[in-house]
Design a protein around this motif. Structure first.
Motif, PDB file in Angstrom:
ATOM      1  N   SER A   1       0.832  -1.211   0.000  1.00  0.00           N
ATOM      2  CA  SER A   1       0.000   0.000   0.000  1.00  0.00           C
ATOM      3  C   SER A   1       0.863   1.256   0.000  1.00  0.00           C
ATOM      4  O   SER A   1       0.563   2.223  -0.700  1.00  0.00           O
TER       5      SER A   1
ATOM      6  N   ARG B   1       2.348   1.600  -3.508  1.00  0.00           N
ATOM      7  CA  ARG B   1       1.297   1.963  -4.468  1.00  0.00           C
ATOM      8  C   ARG B   1       0.894   3.430  -4.347  1.00  0.00           C
ATOM      9  O   ARG B   1       0.460   4.035  -5.314  1.00  0.00           O
ATOM     10  N   GLY B   2       1.054   4.006  -3.171  1.00  0.00           N
ATOM     11  CA  GLY B   2       0.725   5.412  -2.965  1.00  0.00           C
ATOM     12  C   GLY B   2       1.623   6.370  -3.709  1.00  0.00           C
ATOM     13  O   GLY B   2       1.342   7.562  -3.793  1.00  0.00           O
ATOM     14  N   HIS B   3       2.724   5.864  -4.263  1.00  0.00           N
ATOM     15  CA  HIS B   3       3.665   6.686  -5.012  1.00  0.00           C
ATOM     16  C   HIS B   3       3.464   6.573  -6.526  1.00  0.00           C
ATOM     17  O   HIS B   3       4.256   7.114  -7.289  1.00  0.00           O
TER      18      HIS B   3
ATOM     19  N   GLU C   1      -5.355  10.860  -8.150  1.00  0.00           N
ATOM     20  CA  GLU C   1      -5.574   9.583  -7.474  1.00  0.00           C
ATOM     21  C   GLU C   1      -4.355   8.691  -7.606  1.00  0.00           C
ATOM     22  O   GLU C   1      -3.821   8.489  -8.691  1.00  0.00           O
ATOM     23  N   SER C   2      -3.939   8.135  -6.463  1.00  0.00           N
ATOM     24  CA  SER C   2      -2.833   7.178  -6.481  1.00  0.00           C
ATOM     25  C   SER C   2      -3.410   5.764  -6.488  1.00  0.00           C
ATOM     26  O   SER C   2      -4.577   5.554  -6.165  1.00  0.00           O
TER      27      SER C   2
ATOM     28  N   GLY D   1      -2.596   3.764  -4.364  1.00  0.00           N
ATOM     29  CA  GLY D   1      -2.641   3.423  -2.944  1.00  0.00           C
ATOM     30  C   GLY D   1      -3.931   3.820  -2.264  1.00  0.00           C
ATOM     31  O   GLY D   1      -4.075   3.642  -1.064  1.00  0.00           O
TER      32      GLY D   1
ATOM     33  N   SER E   1      -5.489   7.024  -2.278  1.00  0.00           N
ATOM     34  CA  SER E   1      -5.637   8.382  -1.759  1.00  0.00           C
ATOM     35  C   SER E   1      -5.316   9.388  -2.856  1.00  0.00           C
ATOM     36  O   SER E   1      -4.857   9.039  -3.937  1.00  0.00           O
TER      37      SER E   1
ATOM     38  N   VAL F   1      -3.148  12.699  -4.102  1.00  0.00           N
ATOM     39  CA  VAL F   1      -1.865  13.367  -3.942  1.00  0.00           C
ATOM     40  C   VAL F   1      -1.988  14.710  -4.646  1.00  0.00           C
ATOM     41  O   VAL F   1      -2.422  14.767  -5.798  1.00  0.00           O
TER      42      VAL F   1
ATOM     43  N   ASP G   1       0.255  14.294   0.614  1.00  0.00           N
ATOM     44  CA  ASP G   1      -0.566  13.088   0.513  1.00  0.00           C
ATOM     45  C   ASP G   1      -1.831  13.232   1.344  1.00  0.00           C
ATOM     46  O   ASP G   1      -2.067  14.274   1.966  1.00  0.00           O
TER      47      ASP G   1
ATOM     48  N   PRO H   1      -0.211   6.872   2.042  1.00  0.00           N
ATOM     49  CA  PRO H   1      -1.571   6.889   1.516  1.00  0.00           C
ATOM     50  C   PRO H   1      -2.611   6.903   2.635  1.00  0.00           C
ATOM     51  O   PRO H   1      -2.374   6.383   3.730  1.00  0.00           O
ATOM     52  N   SER H   2      -3.769   7.503   2.359  1.00  0.00           N
ATOM     53  CA  SER H   2      -4.836   7.665   3.362  1.00  0.00           C
ATOM     54  C   SER H   2      -5.156   6.406   4.151  1.00  0.00           C
ATOM     55  O   SER H   2      -5.315   6.475   5.367  1.00  0.00           O
TER      56      SER H   2
END
Length: 159
Positions: free
Chosen positions: A70, A73-75, A94-95, A97, A99, A101, A116, A151-152
């Motif tokens: 996760s 994936r947020g990157h 949208e990422s 992950g 959330s 950005v 983020d 990520p959120s």
């Protein structure tokens, strides 16, 4: 003959597919990983992931593999962000992950950063580095960051 069971013959979903589908990659520099995680002395995040038993190595960092996925994936962003200054007025992206950005311009320094879903900020140290993917033909962008994004869904884990 019996009919194949439902789902038989299907390959499991590729957990790394997001990397091929991302249009923008926010890549933290090595020092960002080293500051974020309490690494065993002399080892990097990449070395731990490449270890013969990465689950054991990750458990030493008190990280569950699904959280690592996760976090990574947020990157990776679904949209192409070729100009961070224009993107700063776009709201958020949208990422993979789970959330949003957002890019922003630091009024004091004139530099560009990203924020983020948890409120973590990171400075863009290089980028965008633009290229065309030879396989898909899609344009892509890479930004080097000085800090990791969270990520959120992981905000409450207290990294």
């Amino acid at each position: 003959p019996r009919a194949p069971a439902e789902g038989a013959g299907k390959l499991p979903p590729d957990p790394t597919r997001f990397a091929a589908e991302a249009r923008t990659v926010l890549a933290p520099v090595d020092a960002a990983f080293e500051e974020f995680f309490p690494f065993p002395r002399g080892h990097s995040f990449g070395e731990l992931l490449a270890a013969k038993s990465p689950r054991v190595s990750l458990s030493r960092l008190s990280l569950h593999p699904s959280r690592v996925v996760s976090l990574v994936r947020g990157h990776f962003l679904r949209d192409l962000v070729p100009d961070p200054r224009t993107a700063a007025s776009a709201g958020g992206f949208e990422s993979f992950g789970g959330s949003k950005v957002a890019f922003y311009v630091d009024d004091a320094t004139g530099g560009v950063g990203v924020r983020d879903g948890c409120g973590t900020t990171s400075r863009v140290v290089e980028g965008p580095l633009l290229w065309r993917d030879p396989v898909s033909g899609n344009d892509r962008a890479l930004y080097l960051l000085d800090d990791l994004l969270v990520p959120s869904p992981l905000c409450s884990y207290g990294f």
